[in-house]
Scaffold this motif. Structure first.
Motif, PDB file in Angstrom:
ATOM      1  N   ILE A 106       9.831   7.648  11.623  1.00  0.00           N
ATOM      2  CA  ILE A 106       9.661   5.922  10.918  1.00  0.00           C
ATOM      3  C   ILE A 106       9.310   6.601   9.999  1.00  0.00           C
ATOM      4  N   LYS A 107       9.918   6.170   9.558  1.00  0.00           N
ATOM      5  CA  LYS A 107       9.390   6.122   7.854  1.00  0.00           C
ATOM      6  C   LYS A 107       7.611   5.152   7.417  1.00  0.00           C
ATOM      7  N   PHE A 108       6.580   5.635   7.122  1.00  0.00           N
ATOM      8  CA  PHE A 108       5.309   4.514   7.351  1.00  0.00           C
ATOM      9  C   PHE A 108       4.884   4.754   5.661  1.00  0.00           C
ATOM     10  N   ASP A 109       4.191   3.261   5.274  1.00  0.00           N
ATOM     11  CA  ASP A 109       3.525   3.309   4.551  1.00  0.00           C
ATOM     12  C   ASP A 109       1.836   3.563   4.529  1.00  0.00           C
ATOM     13  N   TYR A 110       1.254   4.346   4.689  1.00  0.00           N
ATOM     14  CA  TYR A 110       0.504   4.966   5.137  1.00  0.00           C
ATOM     15  C   TYR A 110      -0.991   4.364   4.880  1.00  0.00           C
ATOM     16  N   ARG A 111      -1.257   3.118   5.037  1.00  0.00           N
ATOM     17  CA  ARG A 111      -2.616   2.603   4.034  1.00  0.00           C
ATOM     18  C   ARG A 111      -4.600   3.429   4.065  1.00  0.00           C
TER      19      ARG A 111
ATOM     20  N   ASP B 157      13.476  -1.515   8.229  1.00  0.00           N
ATOM     21  CA  ASP B 157      11.608  -2.340   8.242  1.00  0.00           C
ATOM     22  C   ASP B 157      10.784  -1.830   7.681  1.00  0.00           C
ATOM     23  N   GLU B 158      10.238  -2.621   7.504  1.00  0.00           N
ATOM     24  CA  GLU B 158       8.920  -2.097   6.666  1.00  0.00           C
ATOM     25  C   GLU B 158       7.735  -2.317   7.333  1.00  0.00           C
ATOM     26  N   VAL B 159       7.450  -0.543   7.434  1.00  0.00           N
ATOM     27  CA  VAL B 159       6.407  -0.437   8.762  1.00  0.00           C
ATOM     28  C   VAL B 159       4.977  -0.134   7.761  1.00  0.00           C
TER      29      VAL B 159
END
Lengths: 219, 219
Positions: free
Chosen positions: A28-33, A3-5
Protein backbone atom coordinates in the motif's frame (compact mmCIF):
# COMPACT_ATOMS: atom_id res chain seq x y z
CA UNK A 1 -11.27 6.57 -6.21
CA UNK A 2 -7.82 5.60 -5.01
CA UNK A 3 -7.40 5.13 -1.29
CA UNK A 4 -5.78 7.98 0.60
CA UNK A 5 -3.53 6.49 3.25
CA UNK A 6 -1.59 8.68 5.68
CA UNK A 7 0.57 7.42 8.52
CA UNK A 8 1.37 9.69 11.46
CA UNK A 9 4.51 8.17 12.86
CA UNK A 10 7.86 8.76 14.56
CA UNK A 11 11.00 7.07 13.23
CA UNK A 12 12.18 5.70 16.58
CA UNK A 13 8.89 4.04 17.54
CA UNK A 14 8.65 0.26 17.43
CA UNK A 15 4.89 0.71 17.50
CA UNK A 16 5.06 2.92 14.41
CA UNK A 17 7.29 0.33 12.73
CA UNK A 18 4.45 -2.20 13.02
CA UNK A 19 2.15 -0.03 10.92
CA UNK A 20 4.89 0.65 8.34
CA UNK A 21 5.70 -3.05 7.94
CA UNK A 22 2.04 -4.04 7.61
CA UNK A 23 1.48 -1.41 4.89
CA UNK A 24 4.61 -2.58 3.05
CA UNK A 25 3.49 -6.20 3.29
CA UNK A 26 0.28 -5.20 1.55
CA UNK A 27 2.06 -3.02 -1.00
CA UNK A 28 0.00 0.00 0.00
CA UNK A 29 1.40 3.37 -0.97
CA UNK A 30 1.17 5.75 1.97
CA UNK A 31 2.04 9.28 2.90
CA UNK A 32 4.45 8.98 5.84
CA UNK A 33 4.23 12.04 8.08
CA UNK A 34 6.94 12.22 10.72
CA UNK A 35 5.63 13.71 13.97
CA UNK A 36 7.43 15.81 16.53
CA UNK A 37 6.33 14.19 19.78
CA UNK A 38 7.69 17.09 21.81
CA UNK A 39 5.46 19.52 19.95
CA UNK A 40 2.39 17.62 18.88
CA UNK A 41 0.77 18.62 15.61
CA UNK A 42 -2.82 19.68 15.19
CA UNK A 43 -3.48 16.68 12.99
CA UNK A 44 -2.19 14.23 15.62
CA UNK A 45 -4.33 15.80 18.34
CA UNK A 46 -7.38 15.81 16.07
CA UNK A 47 -6.92 12.27 14.81
CA UNK A 48 -6.08 10.69 18.18
CA UNK A 49 -7.69 13.00 20.74
CA UNK A 50 -7.81 10.31 23.43
CA UNK A 51 -4.17 9.22 23.56
CA UNK A 52 -2.47 11.78 21.27
CA UNK A 53 0.04 9.08 20.32
CA UNK A 54 1.48 7.69 17.12
CA UNK A 55 1.01 5.63 15.05
CA UNK A 56 -2.25 6.84 13.57
CA UNK A 57 -3.35 5.43 10.24
CA UNK A 58 -5.66 7.81 8.42
CA UNK A 59 -7.55 5.94 5.73
CA UNK A 60 -9.71 8.12 3.52
CA UNK A 61 -9.91 10.69 6.31
CA UNK A 62 -10.78 8.26 9.09
CA UNK A 63 -8.26 7.54 11.87
CA UNK A 64 -7.29 4.18 13.30
CA UNK A 65 -5.17 4.25 16.47
CA UNK A 66 -3.16 1.77 18.59
CA UNK A 67 -0.56 -0.14 16.63
CA UNK A 68 -1.88 -3.71 16.91
CA UNK A 69 -5.36 -2.50 16.00
CA UNK A 70 -3.84 -0.66 13.04
CA UNK A 71 -2.07 -3.83 11.84
CA UNK A 72 -5.26 -5.85 12.13
CA UNK A 73 -7.22 -3.13 10.33
CA UNK A 74 -4.68 -3.16 7.49
CA UNK A 75 -4.94 -6.95 7.27
CA UNK A 76 -8.73 -6.86 7.13
CA UNK A 77 -8.96 -3.89 4.76
CA UNK A 78 -6.48 -5.27 2.23
CA UNK A 79 -6.90 -9.04 2.61
CA UNK A 80 -5.50 -9.85 -0.83
CA UNK A 81 -1.85 -10.59 -0.30
CA UNK A 82 0.35 -11.66 2.61
CA UNK A 83 -2.34 -12.49 5.12
CA UNK A 84 -0.97 -11.42 8.51
CA UNK A 85 -3.48 -13.18 10.73
CA UNK A 86 -4.75 -16.68 10.09
CA UNK A 87 -8.40 -17.13 9.17
CA UNK A 88 -8.65 -19.85 11.83
CA UNK A 89 -10.11 -18.40 15.06
CA UNK A 90 -7.82 -20.43 17.31
CA UNK A 91 -4.67 -19.46 15.43
CA UNK A 92 -5.83 -15.83 15.45
CA UNK A 93 -6.39 -15.96 19.21
CA UNK A 94 -2.93 -17.43 19.75
CA UNK A 95 -1.28 -14.73 17.63
CA UNK A 96 -3.18 -12.02 19.50
CA UNK A 97 -2.16 -13.55 22.81
CA UNK A 98 1.53 -13.30 21.95
CA UNK A 99 1.25 -9.81 20.49
CA UNK A 100 -0.53 -8.77 23.69
CA UNK A 101 2.20 -10.48 25.74
CA UNK A 102 4.79 -8.35 23.91
CA UNK A 103 2.81 -5.17 24.60
CA UNK A 104 2.41 -6.03 28.27
CA UNK A 105 5.88 -7.36 29.01
CA UNK A 106 8.46 -5.72 26.74
CA UNK A 107 8.09 -1.92 27.05
CA UNK A 108 8.52 -1.82 30.84
CA UNK A 109 11.89 -3.56 31.20
CA UNK A 110 13.32 -2.15 27.98
CA UNK A 111 12.56 1.35 29.18
CA UNK A 112 14.43 0.59 32.39
CA UNK A 113 17.38 -0.44 30.23
CA UNK A 114 17.56 2.71 28.11
CA UNK A 115 16.20 5.28 30.55
CA UNK A 116 17.40 3.83 33.86
CA UNK A 117 20.75 3.21 35.45
CA UNK A 118 22.40 1.15 38.17
CA UNK A 119 20.17 -1.32 39.97
CA UNK A 120 17.08 -0.22 38.10
CA UNK A 121 18.77 -0.91 34.78
CA UNK A 122 20.00 -4.29 36.02
CA UNK A 123 16.49 -5.23 37.10
CA UNK A 124 15.22 -4.20 33.65
CA UNK A 125 17.86 -6.33 31.96
CA UNK A 126 17.05 -9.35 34.10
CA UNK A 127 13.32 -9.03 33.46
CA UNK A 128 13.86 -8.42 29.74
CA UNK A 129 15.98 -11.59 29.43
CA UNK A 130 13.19 -13.59 31.06
CA UNK A 131 10.67 -12.16 28.61
CA UNK A 132 12.99 -12.92 25.70
CA UNK A 133 13.38 -16.50 26.88
CA UNK A 134 9.61 -16.91 27.01
CA UNK A 135 9.40 -15.60 23.45
CA UNK A 136 12.28 -17.84 22.32
CA UNK A 137 10.52 -20.83 23.83
CA UNK A 138 7.30 -19.93 21.99
CA UNK A 139 9.23 -19.49 18.72
CA UNK A 140 11.03 -22.82 19.16
CA UNK A 141 12.24 -24.18 15.83
CA UNK A 142 9.61 -22.44 13.76
CA UNK A 143 10.64 -20.08 10.95
CA UNK A 144 8.28 -17.39 12.18
CA UNK A 145 6.08 -17.13 15.27
CA UNK A 146 3.05 -18.27 13.30
CA UNK A 147 4.87 -21.10 11.53
CA UNK A 148 6.02 -20.93 7.93
CA UNK A 149 4.71 -17.48 7.10
CA UNK A 150 5.64 -14.05 8.39
CA UNK A 151 2.73 -12.54 10.30
CA UNK A 152 1.14 -10.68 13.18
CA UNK A 153 3.46 -11.67 16.06
CA UNK A 154 6.57 -11.15 13.95
CA UNK A 155 5.34 -7.65 13.14
CA UNK A 156 4.53 -7.02 16.79
CA UNK A 157 8.05 -7.83 17.95
CA UNK A 158 10.53 -7.12 15.17
CA UNK A 159 10.60 -3.35 15.77
CA UNK A 160 12.07 -3.90 19.23
CA UNK A 161 15.00 -5.70 17.57
CA UNK A 162 16.12 -2.42 16.00
CA UNK A 163 16.81 -1.30 19.58
CA UNK A 164 18.69 -4.50 20.56
CA UNK A 165 22.08 -2.94 19.79
CA UNK A 166 21.24 -0.04 22.11
CA UNK A 167 19.98 -2.32 24.90
CA UNK A 168 23.11 -4.48 24.69
CA UNK A 169 25.51 -1.55 24.79
CA UNK A 170 23.66 0.28 27.55
CA UNK A 171 23.26 -2.72 29.85
CA UNK A 172 26.33 -4.68 28.76
CA UNK A 173 24.93 -8.03 27.70
CA UNK A 174 24.50 -10.15 24.60
CA UNK A 175 21.00 -11.08 23.49
CA UNK A 176 22.42 -13.63 21.06
CA UNK A 177 24.20 -15.42 23.92
CA UNK A 178 20.88 -15.62 25.81
CA UNK A 179 18.53 -16.28 22.91
CA UNK A 180 20.26 -17.43 19.73
CA UNK A 181 17.05 -18.60 18.04
CA UNK A 182 15.45 -15.23 18.50
CA UNK A 183 18.40 -13.51 16.84
CA UNK A 184 18.29 -15.97 13.94
CA UNK A 185 14.55 -15.21 13.62
CA UNK A 186 15.25 -11.45 13.62
CA UNK A 187 17.83 -11.94 10.88
CA UNK A 188 15.28 -13.83 8.80
CA UNK A 189 12.71 -11.08 9.31
CA UNK A 190 15.24 -8.41 8.34
CA UNK A 191 15.70 -10.10 4.98
CA UNK A 192 12.10 -9.24 4.10
CA UNK A 193 11.83 -6.05 2.12
CA UNK A 194 8.88 -4.83 4.23
CA UNK A 195 10.96 -5.05 7.40
CA UNK A 196 14.25 -3.79 5.93
CA UNK A 197 12.45 -0.72 4.56
CA UNK A 198 10.61 0.02 7.81
CA UNK A 199 13.25 -0.36 10.52
CA UNK A 200 15.73 2.43 11.19
CA UNK A 201 19.43 1.68 11.38
CA UNK A 202 20.32 0.21 14.79
CA UNK A 203 23.44 2.33 15.15
CA UNK A 204 21.45 5.48 14.48
CA UNK A 205 19.14 4.52 17.36
CA UNK A 206 22.04 3.77 19.72
CA UNK A 207 23.62 7.14 18.90
CA UNK A 208 20.36 9.03 19.32
CA UNK A 209 19.48 7.73 22.80
CA UNK A 210 21.56 10.30 24.78
CA UNK A 211 19.74 13.08 22.91
CA UNK A 212 16.38 11.42 23.51
CA UNK A 213 17.09 11.21 27.23
CA UNK A 214 18.11 14.85 27.27
CA UNK A 215 14.90 15.87 25.52
CA UNK A 216 12.89 13.81 28.00
CA UNK A 217 14.77 15.37 30.91
CA UNK A 218 16.19 12.02 32.04
CA UNK A 219 19.44 12.02 34.05
CA UNK B 1 -19.28 -34.32 18.48
CA UNK B 2 -20.65 -31.66 20.78
CA UNK B 3 -18.26 -28.87 21.74
CA UNK B 4 -16.72 -29.16 25.16
CA UNK B 5 -16.52 -25.67 26.63
CA UNK B 6 -14.96 -25.03 30.04
CA UNK B 7 -14.48 -21.62 31.62
CA UNK B 8 -11.90 -21.14 34.36
CA UNK B 9 -13.14 -18.06 36.14
CA UNK B 10 -13.51 -16.21 39.45
CA UNK B 11 -16.86 -14.71 40.43
CA UNK B 12 -15.49 -11.27 41.33
CA UNK B 13 -13.56 -10.71 38.10
CA UNK B 14 -14.88 -8.20 35.58
CA UNK B 15 -12.59 -9.85 33.06
CA UNK B 16 -14.18 -13.21 33.73
CA UNK B 17 -17.63 -11.62 33.41
CA UNK B 18 -16.77 -10.70 29.80
CA UNK B 19 -16.28 -14.33 28.87
CA UNK B 20 -19.47 -15.39 30.68
CA UNK B 21 -21.57 -12.74 28.92
CA UNK B 22 -20.16 -13.57 25.49
CA UNK B 23 -20.93 -17.28 25.98
CA UNK B 24 -24.46 -16.44 27.15
CA UNK B 25 -24.98 -14.16 24.14
CA UNK B 26 -24.13 -17.10 21.90
CA UNK B 27 -26.24 -19.55 23.92
CA UNK B 28 -23.26 -21.81 24.48
CA UNK B 29 -23.52 -24.27 27.34
CA UNK B 30 -20.35 -24.23 29.37
CA UNK B 31 -18.85 -25.82 32.41
CA UNK B 32 -18.07 -22.95 34.80
CA UNK B 33 -15.16 -23.79 37.08
CA UNK B 34 -14.61 -21.34 39.89
CA UNK B 35 -10.91 -20.87 40.65
CA UNK B 36 -9.21 -20.13 43.93
CA UNK B 37 -6.76 -17.40 42.94
CA UNK B 38 -4.95 -17.71 46.26
CA UNK B 39 -4.21 -21.36 45.59
CA UNK B 40 -4.02 -21.81 41.86
CA UNK B 41 -5.21 -25.08 40.42
CA UNK B 42 -3.14 -27.40 38.27
CA UNK B 43 -5.53 -26.88 35.37
CA UNK B 44 -5.16 -23.08 35.52
CA UNK B 45 -1.37 -23.30 35.57
CA UNK B 46 -1.37 -25.79 32.72
CA UNK B 47 -3.85 -23.92 30.58
CA UNK B 48 -2.39 -20.45 31.09
CA UNK B 49 1.27 -21.10 31.95
CA UNK B 50 2.37 -17.61 30.92
CA UNK B 51 0.05 -15.43 33.01
CA UNK B 52 -1.66 -18.02 35.26
CA UNK B 53 -4.74 -15.78 35.25
CA UNK B 54 -8.45 -16.24 34.67
CA UNK B 55 -10.49 -16.21 32.53
CA UNK B 56 -9.35 -19.15 30.44
CA UNK B 57 -11.75 -20.60 27.91
CA UNK B 58 -10.97 -24.24 27.16
CA UNK B 59 -12.63 -25.23 23.92
CA UNK B 60 -12.29 -28.90 23.05
CA UNK B 61 -9.16 -29.08 25.19
CA UNK B 62 -7.47 -25.98 23.76
CA UNK B 63 -7.05 -22.87 25.94
CA UNK B 64 -7.75 -19.28 24.96
CA UNK B 65 -6.52 -16.62 27.40
CA UNK B 66 -6.93 -12.86 27.95
CA UNK B 67 -10.54 -11.75 28.24
CA UNK B 68 -10.89 -9.57 25.14
CA UNK B 69 -9.20 -12.24 23.03
CA UNK B 70 -11.60 -14.78 24.54
CA UNK B 71 -14.62 -12.64 23.62
CA UNK B 72 -13.38 -12.20 20.06
CA UNK B 73 -12.67 -15.92 19.80
CA UNK B 74 -16.20 -16.71 20.95
CA UNK B 75 -17.60 -14.27 18.38
CA UNK B 76 -15.58 -15.82 15.57
CA UNK B 77 -16.15 -19.43 16.60
CA UNK B 78 -19.92 -19.11 16.96
CA UNK B 79 -20.77 -16.37 14.46
CA UNK B 80 -24.42 -17.39 14.11
CA UNK B 81 -26.31 -15.21 16.53
CA UNK B 82 -25.74 -11.89 18.28
CA UNK B 83 -22.66 -10.75 16.40
CA UNK B 84 -20.51 -8.94 18.96
CA UNK B 85 -18.08 -7.26 16.57
CA UNK B 86 -19.14 -5.64 13.31
CA UNK B 87 -17.98 -7.22 10.07
CA UNK B 88 -16.84 -3.77 8.89
CA UNK B 89 -13.08 -3.36 9.52
CA UNK B 90 -13.39 0.28 10.57
CA UNK B 91 -16.19 -0.40 13.05
CA UNK B 92 -14.23 -3.37 14.40
CA UNK B 93 -11.13 -1.18 14.85
CA UNK B 94 -13.20 1.43 16.70
CA UNK B 95 -14.70 -1.15 19.04
CA UNK B 96 -11.27 -2.61 19.74
CA UNK B 97 -9.91 0.87 20.42
CA UNK B 98 -12.51 1.50 23.12
CA UNK B 99 -12.16 -1.94 24.68
CA UNK B 100 -8.39 -1.38 24.78
CA UNK B 101 -9.00 2.07 26.32
CA UNK B 102 -11.03 0.39 29.09
CA UNK B 103 -8.26 -2.14 29.73
CA UNK B 104 -5.60 0.56 29.83
CA UNK B 105 -7.44 3.21 31.84
CA UNK B 106 -10.00 1.61 34.18
CA UNK B 107 -8.17 -1.01 36.31
CA UNK B 108 -5.52 1.39 37.66
CA UNK B 109 -7.76 4.06 39.23
CA UNK B 110 -10.46 1.62 40.32
CA UNK B 111 -7.85 -0.40 42.20
CA UNK B 112 -6.78 2.78 43.98
CA UNK B 113 -10.40 3.26 45.00
CA UNK B 114 -10.94 -0.18 46.52
CA UNK B 115 -7.43 -0.98 47.69
CA UNK B 116 -6.14 2.50 48.55
CA UNK B 117 -7.05 5.13 51.09
CA UNK B 118 -6.66 8.84 51.77
CA UNK B 119 -4.96 10.86 49.03
CA UNK B 120 -4.26 7.82 46.91
CA UNK B 121 -7.92 6.90 46.92
CA UNK B 122 -8.91 10.48 46.10
CA UNK B 123 -6.49 10.52 43.16
CA UNK B 124 -7.99 7.23 41.94
CA UNK B 125 -11.50 8.65 42.19
CA UNK B 126 -10.54 11.78 40.27
CA UNK B 127 -8.85 9.82 37.51
CA UNK B 128 -11.71 7.32 37.35
CA UNK B 129 -14.27 10.11 36.92
CA UNK B 130 -12.24 11.51 34.03
CA UNK B 131 -12.15 8.09 32.37
CA UNK B 132 -15.90 7.69 32.91
CA UNK B 133 -16.52 11.08 31.32
CA UNK B 134 -14.48 10.08 28.27
CA UNK B 135 -16.57 6.91 28.00
CA UNK B 136 -19.81 8.83 28.51
CA UNK B 137 -18.80 11.22 25.75
CA UNK B 138 -18.07 8.29 23.41
CA UNK B 139 -21.42 6.70 24.28
CA UNK B 140 -23.31 9.95 23.71
CA UNK B 141 -26.96 9.32 22.93
CA UNK B 142 -26.43 5.87 21.48
CA UNK B 143 -28.24 2.86 22.97
CA UNK B 144 -25.03 0.85 23.17
CA UNK B 145 -21.41 1.75 22.48
CA UNK B 146 -21.61 0.26 18.99
CA UNK B 147 -24.99 1.85 18.19
CA UNK B 148 -28.26 -0.06 18.23
CA UNK B 149 -26.88 -3.47 19.15
CA UNK B 150 -25.19 -4.76 22.27
CA UNK B 151 -21.61 -5.70 21.48
CA UNK B 152 -17.90 -5.84 22.18
CA UNK B 153 -17.39 -2.54 24.05
CA UNK B 154 -20.50 -3.07 26.16
CA UNK B 155 -19.15 -6.48 27.18
CA UNK B 156 -15.73 -4.98 27.88
CA UNK B 157 -17.11 -2.42 30.33
CA UNK B 158 -20.30 -3.72 31.92
CA UNK B 159 -18.51 -5.97 34.42
CA UNK B 160 -16.96 -2.93 36.08
CA UNK B 161 -20.46 -1.62 36.74
CA UNK B 162 -21.07 -4.48 39.18
CA UNK B 163 -18.37 -2.82 41.29
CA UNK B 164 -19.83 0.71 41.01
CA UNK B 165 -21.72 0.38 44.30
CA UNK B 166 -18.47 -0.57 46.04
CA UNK B 167 -16.52 2.30 44.43
CA UNK B 168 -19.19 4.81 45.41
CA UNK B 169 -19.37 3.69 49.01
CA UNK B 170 -15.62 3.42 49.47
CA UNK B 171 -14.78 6.78 47.92
CA UNK B 172 -18.00 8.61 48.75
CA UNK B 173 -19.25 9.82 45.37
CA UNK B 174 -22.09 9.26 42.94
CA UNK B 175 -21.31 7.96 39.48
CA UNK B 176 -24.84 8.79 38.36
CA UNK B 177 -24.33 12.44 39.32
CA UNK B 178 -21.17 12.54 37.20
CA UNK B 179 -22.27 10.37 34.29
CA UNK B 180 -26.04 9.86 34.07
CA UNK B 181 -25.94 8.49 30.51
CA UNK B 182 -23.49 5.82 31.49
CA UNK B 183 -25.73 4.68 34.33
CA UNK B 184 -28.74 4.59 31.99
CA UNK B 185 -26.64 2.49 29.58
CA UNK B 186 -25.65 0.10 32.39
CA UNK B 187 -29.32 -0.28 33.34
CA UNK B 188 -30.13 -1.14 29.73
CA UNK B 189 -27.35 -3.72 29.63
CA UNK B 190 -28.49 -5.26 32.90
CA UNK B 191 -31.88 -5.94 31.34
CA UNK B 192 -30.23 -8.39 28.96
CA UNK B 193 -30.40 -11.95 30.17
CA UNK B 194 -26.74 -12.59 29.26
CA UNK B 195 -25.62 -9.75 31.52
CA UNK B 196 -28.06 -10.33 34.36
CA UNK B 197 -26.99 -13.99 34.53
CA UNK B 198 -23.26 -13.19 34.45
CA UNK B 199 -22.83 -10.31 36.88
CA UNK B 200 -22.70 -10.97 40.61
CA UNK B 201 -24.86 -8.98 42.98
CA UNK B 202 -23.35 -5.54 43.62
CA UNK B 203 -24.05 -5.68 47.35
CA UNK B 204 -22.29 -9.02 47.62
CA UNK B 205 -19.19 -7.44 46.03
CA UNK B 206 -19.31 -4.43 48.35
CA UNK B 207 -19.57 -6.71 51.37
CA UNK B 208 -16.77 -8.97 50.19
CA UNK B 209 -14.14 -6.24 49.65
CA UNK B 210 -12.88 -6.09 53.27
CA UNK B 211 -12.26 -9.84 53.13
CA UNK B 212 -10.55 -9.54 49.73
CA UNK B 213 -8.24 -6.85 51.10
CA UNK B 214 -7.45 -9.02 54.10
CA UNK B 215 -6.63 -11.98 51.87
CA UNK B 216 -4.39 -9.74 49.75
CA UNK B 217 -2.70 -8.39 52.86
CA UNK B 218 -3.86 -4.83 52.20
CA UNK B 219 -4.23 -2.42 55.15
Amino acid sequence: MADEVILLDYWLSMFGMRARIALEEKNIKFDYREQDLFNKSQILIEMNPVHKKIPVLIHNGKPVCESLIVVEYIDETWPGENQLLSSDPYQRAQAKFWADFIDKKVPGPTRLIWAGKGEEQEAGKKEFIEVLKTLESELGDKTYFGGETFGFVDIAFIGFCSWFDAYEKLANFSIEAECPKLIAWADRCLKRESVAKSLPDSEKITKYIPELKKRLGIE
